[in-house]
Every structure is written in structure tokens, then in C-alpha cells.
Design an enzyme around this catalytic site. Structure first.
Site, PDB file in Angstrom:
ATOM      1  N   GLU A   1       0.855  -1.193   0.000  1.00 34.31           N
ATOM      2  CA  GLU A   1       0.000   0.000   0.000  1.00 34.31           C
ATOM      3  C   GLU A   1       0.888   1.238   0.000  1.00 34.31           C
ATOM      4  OE1 GLU A   1      -3.374   0.957  -0.195  1.00 34.31           O
ATOM      5  OE2 GLU A   1      -2.333   2.888  -0.123  1.00 34.31           O
ATOM      6  N   LYS A   2       0.547   2.207  -0.874  1.00 38.08           N
ATOM      7  CA  LYS A   2       1.408   3.393  -0.934  1.00 38.08           C
ATOM      8  C   LYS A   2       1.047   4.474   0.083  1.00 38.08           C
ATOM      9  CE  LYS A   2      -0.757   5.318  -5.152  1.00 38.08           C
ATOM     10  NZ  LYS A   2      -1.264   6.639  -4.850  1.00 38.08           N
ATOM     11  N   GLY A  61      -7.682   2.301   2.016  1.00 33.15           N
ATOM     12  CA  GLY A  61      -7.914   2.884   0.692  1.00 33.15           C
ATOM     13  C   GLY A  61      -8.741   4.160   0.717  1.00 33.15           C
ATOM     14  N   SER A 108      -9.500   3.970  -7.576  1.00 36.72           N
ATOM     15  CA  SER A 108      -9.832   5.037  -8.527  1.00 36.72           C
ATOM     16  C   SER A 108      -9.384   6.387  -7.994  1.00 36.72           C
ATOM     17  CB  SER A 108     -11.339   5.055  -8.752  1.00 36.72           C
ATOM     18  OG  SER A 108     -11.998   5.335  -7.529  1.00 36.72           O
ATOM     19  N   ALA A 154     -24.499  16.294 -10.027  1.00 39.51           N
ATOM     20  CA  ALA A 154     -25.554  15.884  -9.086  1.00 39.51           C
ATOM     21  C   ALA A 154     -25.542  14.377  -8.910  1.00 39.51           C
ATOM     22  CB  ALA A 154     -26.913  16.366  -9.579  1.00 39.51           C
ATOM     23  N   ALA A 167     -17.780   0.278  -2.470  1.00 35.46           N
ATOM     24  CA  ALA A 167     -16.896  -0.457  -1.564  1.00 35.46           C
ATOM     25  C   ALA A 167     -17.332  -1.909  -1.407  1.00 35.46           C
ATOM     26  CB  ALA A 167     -16.876   0.238  -0.207  1.00 35.46           C
ATOM     27  N   HIS A 169     -44.391  -4.697  13.880  1.00 30.94           N
ATOM     28  CA  HIS A 169     -45.048  -3.388  13.976  1.00 30.94           C
ATOM     29  C   HIS A 169     -44.629  -2.710  15.270  1.00 30.94           C
ATOM     30  CE1 HIS A 169     -48.086  -0.316  13.530  1.00 30.94           C
ATOM     31  NE2 HIS A 169     -48.392  -0.506  14.810  1.00 30.94           N
TER      32      HIS A 169
HETATM   33  C1  LIG Z   1     -16.141  10.827  -0.959  1.00 30.19           C
HETATM   34  C2  LIG Z   1     -16.430   9.385  -1.276  1.00 30.19           C
HETATM   35  C3  LIG Z   1     -17.425   8.720  -0.590  1.00 30.19           C
HETATM   36  C4  LIG Z   1     -17.690   7.392  -0.878  1.00 30.19           C
HETATM   37  N1  LIG Z   1     -18.678   6.781  -0.174  1.00 30.19           N
HETATM   38  C5  LIG Z   1     -18.992   5.501  -0.457  1.00 30.19           C
HETATM   39  C6  LIG Z   1     -19.994   4.827   0.278  1.00 30.19           C
HETATM   40  O1  LIG Z   1     -20.612   5.385   1.191  1.00 30.19           O
HETATM   41  N2  LIG Z   1     -20.266   3.548  -0.024  1.00 30.19           N
HETATM   42  C7  LIG Z   1     -19.599   2.888  -1.016  1.00 30.19           C
HETATM   43  O2  LIG Z   1     -19.890   1.708  -1.264  1.00 30.19           O
HETATM   44  N3  LIG Z   1     -18.625   3.487  -1.721  1.00 30.19           N
HETATM   45  C8  LIG Z   1     -18.311   4.779  -1.460  1.00 30.19           C
HETATM   46  N4  LIG Z   1     -17.300   5.385  -2.146  1.00 30.19           N
HETATM   47  C9  LIG Z   1     -16.594   4.607  -3.173  1.00 30.19           C
HETATM   48  C10 LIG Z   1     -15.558   3.683  -2.496  1.00 30.19           C
HETATM   49  O3  LIG Z   1     -14.658   4.481  -1.756  1.00 30.19           O
HETATM   50  C11 LIG Z   1     -14.809   2.873  -3.542  1.00 30.19           C
HETATM   51  O4  LIG Z   1     -15.736   2.173  -4.352  1.00 30.19           O
HETATM   52  C12 LIG Z   1     -13.882   1.869  -2.868  1.00 30.19           C
HETATM   53  O5  LIG Z   1     -12.952   2.518  -2.041  1.00 30.19           O
HETATM   54  C13 LIG Z   1     -13.133   1.043  -3.923  1.00 30.19           C
HETATM   55  O6  LIG Z   1     -12.286   0.143  -3.284  1.00 30.19           O
HETATM   56  P1  LIG Z   1     -10.945  -0.392  -3.973  1.00 30.19           P
HETATM   57  O7  LIG Z   1     -10.378  -1.363  -3.005  1.00 30.19           O
HETATM   58  O8  LIG Z   1     -11.240  -0.844  -5.347  1.00 30.19           O
HETATM   59  O9  LIG Z   1     -10.000   0.869  -4.129  1.00 30.19           O
HETATM   60  P2  LIG Z   1      -9.518   2.024  -3.127  1.00 30.19           P
HETATM   61  O10 LIG Z   1     -10.334   2.082  -1.905  1.00 30.19           O
HETATM   62  O11 LIG Z   1      -9.396   3.241  -3.964  1.00 30.19           O
HETATM   63  O12 LIG Z   1      -8.069   1.543  -2.677  1.00 30.19           O
HETATM   64  C14 LIG Z   1      -7.011   1.456  -3.553  1.00 30.19           C
HETATM   65  C15 LIG Z   1      -5.714   1.553  -2.777  1.00 30.19           C
HETATM   66  O13 LIG Z   1      -4.643   1.236  -3.639  1.00 30.19           O
HETATM   67  C16 LIG Z   1      -3.532   2.054  -3.314  1.00 30.19           C
HETATM   68  N5  LIG Z   1      -2.645   2.079  -4.481  1.00 30.19           N
HETATM   69  C17 LIG Z   1      -2.895   2.567  -5.724  1.00 30.19           C
HETATM   70  N6  LIG Z   1      -1.831   2.353  -6.544  1.00 30.19           N
HETATM   71  C18 LIG Z   1      -0.903   1.727  -5.787  1.00 30.19           C
HETATM   72  C19 LIG Z   1       0.416   1.247  -6.064  1.00 30.19           C
HETATM   73  N7  LIG Z   1       0.947   1.305  -7.287  1.00 30.19           N
HETATM   74  N8  LIG Z   1       1.112   0.683  -5.051  1.00 30.19           N
HETATM   75  C20 LIG Z   1       0.577   0.562  -3.811  1.00 30.19           C
HETATM   76  N9  LIG Z   1      -0.661   0.987  -3.506  1.00 30.19           N
HETATM   77  C21 LIG Z   1      -1.395   1.549  -4.475  1.00 30.19           C
HETATM   78  C22 LIG Z   1      -4.173   3.392  -3.002  1.00 30.19           C
HETATM   79  O14 LIG Z   1      -3.319   4.191  -2.208  1.00 30.19           O
HETATM   80  C23 LIG Z   1      -5.431   2.948  -2.243  1.00 30.19           C
HETATM   81  O15 LIG Z   1      -5.197   2.890  -0.858  1.00 30.19           O
HETATM   82  C24 LIG Z   1     -16.963   6.709  -1.877  1.00 30.19           C
HETATM   83  C25 LIG Z   1     -15.934   7.366  -2.560  1.00 30.19           C
HETATM   84  C26 LIG Z   1     -15.667   8.689  -2.265  1.00 30.19           C
HETATM   85  C27 LIG Z   1     -14.554   9.378  -2.983  1.00 30.19           C
HETATM   86  N1  LIG Z   2     -22.915   6.380  -1.108  1.00 32.75           N
HETATM   87  C1  LIG Z   2     -22.120   5.828  -2.023  1.00 32.75           C
HETATM   88  O1  LIG Z   2     -22.228   4.648  -2.326  1.00 32.75           O
HETATM   89  C2  LIG Z   2     -21.076   6.654  -2.670  1.00 32.75           C
HETATM   90  C3  LIG Z   2     -20.747   7.896  -2.146  1.00 32.75           C
HETATM   91  C4  LIG Z   2     -19.803   8.648  -2.820  1.00 32.75           C
HETATM   92  C5  LIG Z   2     -19.188   8.154  -3.954  1.00 32.75           C
HETATM   93  N2  LIG Z   2     -19.538   6.943  -4.427  1.00 32.75           N
HETATM   94  C6  LIG Z   2     -18.953   6.445  -5.674  1.00 32.75           C
HETATM   95  O2  LIG Z   2     -17.974   7.337  -6.137  1.00 32.75           O
HETATM   96  C7  LIG Z   2     -18.111   7.518  -7.545  1.00 32.75           C
HETATM   97  C8  LIG Z   2     -17.950   8.950  -7.924  1.00 32.75           C
HETATM   98  O3  LIG Z   2     -19.045   9.750  -7.416  1.00 32.75           O
HETATM   99  P1  LIG Z   2     -19.472  11.080  -8.156  1.00 32.75           P
HETATM  100  O4  LIG Z   2     -20.651  11.636  -7.436  1.00 32.75           O
HETATM  101  O5  LIG Z   2     -18.278  11.914  -8.387  1.00 32.75           O
HETATM  102  O6  LIG Z   2     -19.876  10.528  -9.588  1.00 32.75           O
HETATM  103  P2  LIG Z   2     -21.270  10.141 -10.239  1.00 32.75           P
HETATM  104  O7  LIG Z   2     -20.947   9.420 -11.462  1.00 32.75           O
HETATM  105  O8  LIG Z   2     -22.175   9.518  -9.221  1.00 32.75           O
HETATM  106  O9  LIG Z   2     -21.943  11.547 -10.590  1.00 32.75           O
HETATM  107  C9  LIG Z   2     -21.302  12.498 -11.389  1.00 32.75           C
HETATM  108  C10 LIG Z   2     -22.336  13.467 -11.927  1.00 32.75           C
HETATM  109  O10 LIG Z   2     -21.655  14.525 -12.574  1.00 32.75           O
HETATM  110  C11 LIG Z   2     -22.326  14.826 -13.780  1.00 32.75           C
HETATM  111  N3  LIG Z   2     -21.352  15.472 -14.656  1.00 32.75           N
HETATM  112  C12 LIG Z   2     -20.320  14.903 -15.327  1.00 32.75           C
HETATM  113  N4  LIG Z   2     -19.619  15.843 -15.993  1.00 32.75           N
HETATM  114  C13 LIG Z   2     -20.222  17.032 -15.734  1.00 32.75           C
HETATM  115  C14 LIG Z   2     -19.968  18.372 -16.113  1.00 32.75           C
HETATM  116  N5  LIG Z   2     -18.934  18.679 -16.888  1.00 32.75           N
HETATM  117  N6  LIG Z   2     -20.782  19.349 -15.668  1.00 32.75           N
HETATM  118  C15 LIG Z   2     -21.858  19.039 -14.856  1.00 32.75           C
HETATM  119  N7  LIG Z   2     -22.135  17.789 -14.461  1.00 32.75           N
HETATM  120  C16 LIG Z   2     -21.328  16.799 -14.884  1.00 32.75           C
HETATM  121  C17 LIG Z   2     -22.830  13.470 -14.264  1.00 32.75           C
HETATM  122  O11 LIG Z   2     -23.874  13.616 -15.201  1.00 32.75           O
HETATM  123  C18 LIG Z   2     -23.270  12.838 -12.955  1.00 32.75           C
HETATM  124  O12 LIG Z   2     -24.588  13.180 -12.620  1.00 32.75           O
HETATM  125  C19 LIG Z   2     -19.456   6.980  -7.937  1.00 32.75           C
HETATM  126  O13 LIG Z   2     -19.248   5.945  -8.868  1.00 32.75           O
HETATM  127  C20 LIG Z   2     -20.062   6.443  -6.701  1.00 32.75           C
HETATM  128  O14 LIG Z   2     -20.527   5.114  -6.888  1.00 32.75           O
HETATM  129  C21 LIG Z   2     -20.478   6.189  -3.805  1.00 32.75           C
END
Ligand SMILES: Cc1cc2nc3c(=O)[nH]c(=O)nc-3n(C[C@H](O)[C@H](O)[C@H](O)COP(=O)(O)OP(=O)(O)OC[C@H]3O[C@@H](n4cnc5c(N)ncnc54)[C@H](O)[C@@H]3O)c2cc1C
Ligand SMILES: NC(=O)c1ccc[n+]([C@@H]2O[C@H](COP(=O)([O-])OP(=O)(O)OC[C@H]3O[C@@H](n4cnc5c(N)ncnc54)[C@H](O)[C@@H]3O)[C@@H](O)[C@H]2O)c1
Length: 465
Positions: A32-33, A39, A144, A180, A320, A444
């Protein structure tokens, strides 16, 4: 050192894959970096955003305690304290992963991983030190990164991604959210509750693309009542930093006269892109698809034998729990078992208030596929528990196959939607009909009775409506 499996990245996909592999007797290491495990999800995603959603919801709820006869003085905001509350939650969770890795005797290397060759992972530490690890299998779980808008630089102070939006030092007077989607609406909700005026600019003519259209429309109306402003069908063509904030240039998506909007903070939330930088994929010949995602087959194998990929870095919803389930499945496959993920039943939740939750097909998807269905709907205004709690916004909708009655999709906007959706997910996993759900006794008074009533409504026999 030589391993059966090296997992690159310890997000929900990677750490879960490593734990399952260790449980199955594989000698496993992770690289992990970041300095902490967990993550995006635990460090800058799911966990910190939910901590702030919880705290800001409490802040807002406290303003209505008097309605229940609870006398408290008006709540005040100590934002620095709220941010440390969030950070303590993050640390509790990331330390938990560290503990689990140790408990399962998984070697954890902190550093940047590069696949030097099939079966070889090079780890470069922060101090520039290099180490070569040998392994039979590699799982790439590198996740990502934020999608950027061309020409708009994210400084994480005024023009922020989700990462900066979790760290603002003061409540902005005017927050403009671009996008949105889930991030825009969750983090927009946090700052709206704490006092910001929130305007959401969205390219499409609807919010939450991918979610059921009726649910999204109803939810937009609810957010409107909470003070959200929406500019749908609009594209941001430029963001200029000003002395105190930023000016956005916004035009109709179809083209037309541009207008400007002033903001103190701009949140860019237009999606995320797979992260494969510096992994050496070109070098070993791992193929990507046309969207930059690592291409995998049904067993998470890339085109190179012994190299697998899971989570946000491959196709599918960036969630996640999807990454976690893939982590379990890939470990089982590597260990010679039959790992599997049912992509038809992956719930998705927006953790706003009320929550939005969905599993299975939307009405739009069923129409597009030409599948005949019956819909049963039940509003929370008719649910006793929601009524006493005064959380009556929203409804439950169940879509069932018109000929077999098999449940094809369930969509909820309402209180506790994120928990309620799981009875639907279990029912769907077992191939239940709407009648099965309707015949299941629900306690209920619970919000879950709205799910049972929606199931009854499929056959137009809801009792409380
Ligand atoms: C603000 C926000 C809110 C979110 N809320 C939700 C939520 O409520 N529910 C939900 O289901 N999802 C949510 N997500 C999405 C969720 O975070 C991701 O879908 C999930 O973390 C993906 O897991 P992953 O293991 O694929 O990757 P990540 O969690 O992105 O982990 C990847 C890891 O790989 C490491 N890495 C990358 N390249 C290297 C390398 N070359 N060497 C060593 N390490 C490396 C990174 O540092 C990172 O720690 C949210 C995302 C964001 C940004
Ligand atoms: N509760 C959760 O599960 C949760 C919470 C946060 C993030 N995530 C994950 O993280 C990922 C990223 O979330 P997000 O909200 O950034 O992406 P998203 O794909 O959910 O929404 C992005 C929105 O931006 C709009 N958009 C794109 N380009 C645009 C532009 N140039 N101008 C105006 N609108 C534009 C799209 O039409 C879309 O509605 C999602 O895939 C989501 O699954 C999940």
C-alpha cells in the site's frame, strides 16, 4: 521474499482479498502506498463522509428538539471539533484494518508497487529504497481517482474534490457543486446542513443518473425543500479563481447564452476514474478497456496468467461492497474454489436525509429491455412509525415480473432506506416473488412495514393505503 499472493492496494477490495486468501491458507502480502490501510473508502471516502453526514444531521436535528418537548439551547458549531470527530472515526477504522492484517499473518509493505514482471512486484519506499518480492499470483486493487475538468485546477481549498470537501476550514457561504451524483448530493448535504447556500450544476436534465427516475425526481423535490438549488441541463465551461472565491461560467448543455455564478467554494464531483498509474501494466502487457479500466474475465483474471484485478479499477459500480465481494471471490478462485459475485443484486445507497437506496433494475431499465412488470408503491406518509417520527418524505417501490411475480428491482427514498434495502436484496438473492415479501410477517411498528405494503401494492392490496 516469496508469496502465493501479493495484493496491490489495501482498499476494501484489496484488504478483504488478502484476508480471505490468508484464511484459505495462502501465504499473502499486501503493498500500500498510503501510510494507512483502508484505501479511498476508509481514508477519504465512505467513512469520513459518513462521519460528517452523521454529525451534520445531528446538528440539524438538534434544532428541532423543542418540537419533541426537549429543551436545549440552540446548537452551535465547532467545525474544528467536528472535523476531528470525523478523523478519529477514520483512524479507528484504518487501525482496525491494520489489526486484521496482522491477525491474519499477512505481511504489509508500505510503498509504491510496480509489477516488474509476471510473478515479481517491486516496492519503492518513500525514502527511495527498493525491494523485489516474488509471488505466484498478483491481485491489482488500486482503486480510482477523482475525474478532473479540463483546464480547471483543483487546489483543495477553493476548488475542491471530495477530498478537500471533507476538510473545509470554515463553512462556505456559497458552495457550488458540479455534478448531481452521489458525492455532490452527500457532501452538498453536509455543508447545506451546516449553513452553506448550495447550488448544484448538473449536465443532465436529472439528478442521480442510473437511479430510478421517479425516485430521483421525488428526491430532488425533497432536497429543494431543504434549500438545495439545482441547475440541471447545464455545463460548466470555466472556473476562474477570484480574490475570495471563484466565478463559474455555466451554459445550457445544449448550447446557448452563458451565465456566471459566484462561489466561495466549488466542489468538482463529476465521477471517478480507474487508477493504474505507475503500475507497470504496459511493461507486462496487461490490457485496459476503452475507459482505462483493467480488462478482466468472469474470474477476475487479466489477459496475463497470474495477474488478477478487482474493485474500482475494473468495470462495474464503484462501490466499496462490490470491491469487497470481488475481493472474497478472487481469493477463493486463486485458492481453487468457486468464487462468484451476483452483479444483479448489488445494493446502492445515497446516505443523505432521507436516504435513497436501490437494488436491481429500475423502471427505465425494464422498459428499455422490454420486460413487462408490475409496480407496487407505498408512501412513508402512510407508515405509522414514520408518522410518529415525522420522517414521512419518500416511498418504497417494488418492481416485479408481470408473468412470474419475481422481484426485479426495489427502490426506496425515505428514512433508513439504506438499511431497509437489504431485506429486498436477500429476497432477490433467493429469487423471491413480491408475494413472498408480502407474506413475510413484518414487526409493527417499523419502517420495514412500508416494504411489506409496497409488496402488497404490487397486487393492489396494500392495507394502509
Ligand atoms: C467521498 C467518497 C465517498 C464514498 N462513499 C462511499 C460509500 O458510502 N459507499 C460505497 O460503497 N462506496 C463509497 N465510495 C466509493 C468507495 O470508496 C470505492 O468504491 C472503494 O474505495 C473502492 O475500493 P478499492 O479497493 O477498489 O479501491 P480504493 O479504496 O481506492 O483503494 C485502492 C488503494 O490502492 C492504493 N494504491 C494505488 N496504486 C498503488 C500502487 N501502485 N502501489 C501501492 N498501492 C497503491 C491506493 O493508495 C489505495 O489505498 C466513496 C468514494 C468517495 C470518494
Ligand atoms: N454512497 C455511495 O455509495 C457513494 C458515495 C460517494 C461516492 N460513491 C462512488 O464514487 C463515484 C464517484 O461519485 P461522483 O458523485 O463523483 O460521480 P457520479 O458518477 O455519481 O456523478 C457524477 C455526476 O456529474 C455529472 N457530470 C459529469 N460531468 C459534468 C460536467 N462537466 N458538468 C456538470 N455535471 C457533470 C454526471 O452527469 C453525474 O450526474 C461513484 O461511482 C459512486 O458510486 C459512492
Amino acid at each position: 521474499m516469496s508469496y502465493d499472493l501479493i495484493v496491490i492496494g489495501t482498499g476494501p477490495g484489496g484488504y478483504v482479498a488478502a484476508i480471505r486468501a490468508a484464511q484459505l491458507g495462502l501465504k499473502t502480502a499486501v503493498v500500500e502506498k498510503r501510510k494507512t490501510h483502508g484505501g479511498t473508502c476508509l481514508n477519504i471516502g465512505c467513512i469520513p463522509s459518513k462521519a460528517l453526514l452523521h454529525a451534520s444531521h445531528m446538528f440539524q436535528d438538534a434544532q428541532h428538539f423543542a418540537d419533541m418537548g426537549i429543551g436545549v439551547s440552540a446548537p452551535t458549531l465547532d467545525l474544528a471539533k467536528m472535523l476531528s470527530f470525523k478523523q478519529e472515526g477514520v483512524e479507528g477504522n484504518t487501525k482496525g484494518v491494520e489489526f486484521l492484517l496482522k491477525k491474519n499473518k499477512i505481511d504489509a509493505f508500505i510503498g509504491h508497487a510496480r509489477i516488474a514482471a509476471v510473478g515479481q512486484v517491486e516496492v519503492t519506499g518513500e525514502d527511495g529504497s527498493n525491494q523485489m518480492l516474488e509471488t505466484k499470483n498478483i491481485v491489482i486493487a488500486t482503486g480510482s481517482d477523482v475525474t478532473r475538468l479540463p483546464g480547471i485546477e483543483i487546489d483543495e481549498k477553493v476548488i475542491v474534490s471530495s477530498t478537500g470537501a471533507l476538510e473545509l476550514e470554515s463553512v462556505p457561504k456559497r458552495l457550488v457543486v458540479i455534478g448531481a451524483g452521489v458525492i455532490g448530493l452527500e457532501l452538498g448535504s453536509v455543508w447545506r446542513r451546516l449553513g452553506a447556500e448550495v447550488t448544484v450544476v448538473e449536465y443532465l436534465d436529472r439528478i442521480l443518473p442510473g437511479m430510478d427516475g421517479e425516485v430521483a425526481k421525488n428526491f430532488q423535490r425533497i432536497l429543494g425543500k431543504q434549500g438545495f438549488q439545482f441547475k440541471l441541463g447545464s455545463k460548466v465551461t470555466g472556473v476562474e479563481r477570484t480574490a475570495n472565491g471563484a466565478t463559474l461560467t455555466v451554459e445550457p448543455a445544449a448550447g446557448g447564452t452563458p451565465e456566471t455564478i459566484e462561489a466561495d467554494v466549488v466542489l468538482v464531483a463529476i465521477g471517478r476514474v480507474p487508477y493504474t498509474q505507475g503500475l507497470g501494466l504496459d511493461h507486462v502487457g496487461v490490457q485496459l478497456d476503452n475507459r482505462g479500466r483493467i480488462q478482466t474475465d468472469a474470474h477476475f483474471s487479466t489477459n496475463i496468467t497470474g495477474i488478477y484485478a478487482i474493485g474500482d479499477v475494473i468495470a462495474g459500480p464503484m462501490l466499496a461492497h462490490k470491491a469487497e465481494d470481488e475481493g472474497v471471490a478472487v481469493a477463493e478462485i486463486i485458492a481453487g474454489k468457486a468464487g462468484h459475485v451476483n452483479y444483479d443484486v448489488i445494493p446502492s445507497v445515497v446516505y443523505t436525509f432521507p436516504e435513497v437506496a436501490s437494488v436491481g433494475k429500475t423502471e427505465e431499465e425494464l422498459k428499455a429491455a422490454g420486460i413487462a412488470y408490475n409496480a407496487g408503491k407505498f408512501p412513508f406518509t402512510a407508515n405509522g412509525r414514520a408518522k410518529v417520527n415525522r420522517t414521512t418524505d419518500g416511498f418504497v417501490k417494488i418492481l416485479a415480473d408481470a408473468s412470474t411475480d419475481k422481484v426485479l428491482g426495489v427502490h426506496i427514498v425515505g428514512p433508513e432506506a439504506g438499511n431497509l434495502i437489504h431485506e429486498a436484496a436477500i429476497a432477490m438473492e433467493f429469487g423471491a416473488s413480491s408475494e413472498d415479501m408480502a407474506r413475510t410477517c413484518h414487526a409493527h411498528p417499523t419502517l420495514a412495514e412500508a416494504v411489506k405494503e409496497a409488496a402488497l401494492a404490487v397486487e393492489k392490496r396494500a392495507i394502509h393505503m
